[in-house]
Motif scaffolding. Sequence first.
Motif, short mmCIF file in Angstrom:
data_model
loop_
_atom_site.label_atom_id
_atom_site.label_comp_id
_atom_site.label_asym_id
_atom_site.label_seq_id
_atom_site.Cartn_x
_atom_site.Cartn_y
_atom_site.Cartn_z
N UNK A 138 -1.42 6.22 17.24
CA UNK A 138 -0.58 6.74 18.33
C UNK A 138 -1.10 8.05 18.91
N UNK A 139 -1.57 8.94 18.06
CA UNK A 139 -2.08 10.23 18.55
C UNK A 139 -3.33 10.03 19.40
N UNK A 140 -4.20 9.11 18.99
CA UNK A 140 -5.44 8.88 19.73
C UNK A 140 -5.24 8.15 21.03
N UNK A 141 -4.05 7.59 21.24
CA UNK A 141 -3.78 6.87 22.49
C UNK A 141 -2.78 7.61 23.38
N UNK A 187 -8.08 7.08 18.40
CA UNK A 187 -6.99 6.32 17.77
C UNK A 187 -7.36 4.89 17.46
N UNK A 188 -8.64 4.63 17.24
CA UNK A 188 -9.08 3.27 16.93
C UNK A 188 -9.09 3.11 15.41
N UNK A 189 -8.17 2.27 14.95
CA UNK A 189 -7.96 2.07 13.51
C UNK A 189 -8.57 0.74 13.11
N UNK A 214 0.85 -1.19 0.00
CA UNK A 214 0.00 0.00 0.00
C UNK A 214 0.89 1.25 0.00
N UNK A 215 0.34 2.38 -0.40
CA UNK A 215 1.13 3.62 -0.36
C UNK A 215 1.60 3.93 1.07
N UNK A 216 2.80 4.47 1.18
CA UNK A 216 3.34 4.82 2.50
C UNK A 216 2.45 5.84 3.21
N UNK A 217 1.83 6.73 2.44
CA UNK A 217 0.97 7.76 3.04
C UNK A 217 -0.20 7.13 3.77
N UNK A 218 -0.74 6.04 3.24
CA UNK A 218 -1.87 5.37 3.89
C UNK A 218 -1.43 4.70 5.19
N UNK A 219 -0.26 4.07 5.16
CA UNK A 219 0.28 3.43 6.37
C UNK A 219 0.59 4.50 7.42
N UNK A 220 1.18 5.61 6.97
CA UNK A 220 1.53 6.71 7.87
C UNK A 220 0.28 7.24 8.56
N UNK A 260 3.66 9.56 23.19
CA UNK A 260 4.56 10.70 23.04
C UNK A 260 5.31 10.72 21.71
N UNK A 261 4.98 9.80 20.80
CA UNK A 261 5.74 9.70 19.56
C UNK A 261 5.40 10.83 18.59
N UNK A 262 6.43 11.34 17.95
CA UNK A 262 6.25 12.19 16.78
C UNK A 262 6.58 11.35 15.57
#
Length: 765
Positions: free
Chosen positions: A474-477, A730-732, A461-467, A480-482
Amino acid sequence: MGLAFSDMTVEDLLKIVLKLAPQESAVEAIRQGLYYLDSSAMAALLKELAKQGYLKRAVEIFDWLRALEPSHELSSLCDLYTYTTMISQCGSHQQLRRALELVAEMRSRGIDCNVHTYSALMNVCIKANELDLAQDVYKQMLEEGCSPNLVTYNILIDVYVKRCQWEEAVKVLDTLEKQGIQAEVRTYNTVISACNKSGQPEQALRVYEKMLAAGVKPSATTYTALISAYGKKGQVEKALEIFRDMIRRGCERNVITYSSLISACEKAGRWEMALELFSKMHKENCKPNVVTFNSLIAACSHGGHWEKASELFEQMQTQGCKPDSITYCGLITAYERGGQWRRALKAFEQMQAQGCHPDAAVFNSLMEVLWQSGVLLAQAKALQLWTLANRSGHFRIYTNSKQDSTVLQYSTVAFTSGAAVVTVVRWVSELKNKLLKDGPGFFRDKVVFTLHKSKQNRSEQPSSRIFEAVSLLLAGNASPFTMHLFDQTITLEAASGPLTAWLRSAAFNDFVHIQQSQQLKRISLDLLLSEDVAIAARCIEAFSAVKRYEQLFSVNPALCSQALLAQRPQIVHLALKYGAAFNLKDDTIYDALQLFDRVSCCGAPLNVAAWPLMLCSCLLLAARQVESPALWPQLEQVTLLTGFGADVLVAMERNVLMWLGHDISTISPMRVIQLYLERLGHYLPDFKPIDRVTKDLQTLVLKVACSPVVGLRPSLVGAAALLVVRRARGMVPAWPFVLQTMTDYTPSDGELAACVMHMEALMQQ
């Protein structure tokens, strides 16, 4: 045999050798007959023995002959013909050393090599994959003044094919033309194959045209090579032109021809054409093989037609064609793109039972379809399968840190968003274990995790979709990751202090709870699948009732009084106040609001100022519709709490019933949301402790109810609310595939997208 050796032919001697017992000597059996053969006949005997599968007998006889003293009468049989014959037989068993020894022995006996000897030796070199040596033999042949013939040039072209040197192969054709040697169909086919392997379909076509100009009739191999060449470049129309030319010239089509053309259609995304060719193939009584079916299944997968892919899979087995690893890979990919996670799991189980080994693409497809389903049991199964994949060498997480570095670096490869999400969940779980075992000092100053792209494959899949998926997770949970995306590479970074604090937090425990589910560890695959089948059937039936309700009781907002719309917040707050006073459930209150909206938009002559009385009546009617009789508000209690007289309340109830045609059926958005959550598995005891959405959903639906927007379908409001809250948490995926299938709502739908925008704006207030 009743014949004197002097009367025997090569065929007679051959029969004698073939009838010998393994322990009997071939030399002793035919020795006397050899006196009546010349070297040419001797070579024919040796060649025929090898052809019949008795190469050891040929070697036995020839080695006896070459061991004879030069003065022996039979030693003359070891000449150019017999040596060349035995050199040519070495290739079949890659006995290159023996072939070189025989050539050296020839020279020591004063026997000069001819073009056939050199050609035979070159062929042995090719079969032993010693391409440099084959070219050295060719050069030596030229240096010794021995002129190549067509066989030599054909073998030289074989060398260029293996090296993918299409220009050199084409040059050989020019050399043949200059020397006045007529190339045969095999020559042209091999050069076309060289162009094909090098991705040069235009050059392959030029060779084909040169072939026609030379008056050489193309074979099925010619056309198949051309079709394959164009197929690899995605030029399916060109491939079809070649196929039509093949038909026009009356050349018989075989399974390889059709398989190549179907493969070309698959690569070009022409699944309908692939199926048409498959039908034509059957009409010509051309039996498909596993390659044919694999291309067809892959074509249907690319076209998003998992049903047809599944049908073809069943058909190939019915026809006695055994599926291989490529078959299962294509089938699982088709199920992944169709969101058929249960079928994908069953195919994976069958694949393993057949002894077929899943590759990285299969595991990535499985992770994707299981996670994107949104079903909690399926997602937990994805986390389980990750362990199996990891043990098989996939999703390996590597540590790339130097001893003196202040950065702890990890990296892995994942090429679907589902696989990436599962890998990140497993990775942070391992970080928690490291924290408990080794303490905060293990993390150094900073932790970096890199998700790399793999080589191109069917599941990528495109990297943008994985990103986007990992960022949302991570943001929804509250992690602290950027995150960064650069040149197809995704990087996660966090300072060790905030990271270790997060790993110790309650938010982190909720984040990884699904992985620690004990229920899934006890449940078999068959039980898991049957459980989901039952839930799916129940929820689909319930949603059908929702859709029927929405069709029968659609609300036209254009008929609603603007004065009522302006007072919407007060209406909702009063509904909540009355509901609490009457001890009604939240669902009942939302049902009452549904009734109120239906009355407001039914076109009846309403007294807008009397809306509190109408709302109270709707609450009482809703309570009698869904609450048990023991919990119905008593009329005396209602009049006491609201100040409305009993006669006024009864009269208003009578009017509401009349305006609604005595049908007070209701389905509130909250009830639809509960249905959605049930489909996803939130009813399971293991997952109830991590219910992070219900409270947020109630708050959001309340805000929607307070907004001056009426007439939205309950199923649409429920879908939009769930999507918005899941995304925020952050529920994917935010809107899982099983709900898309059940509702026919997709995030790109205009209505759903507009409703989501409305709710996101409300969330900001």
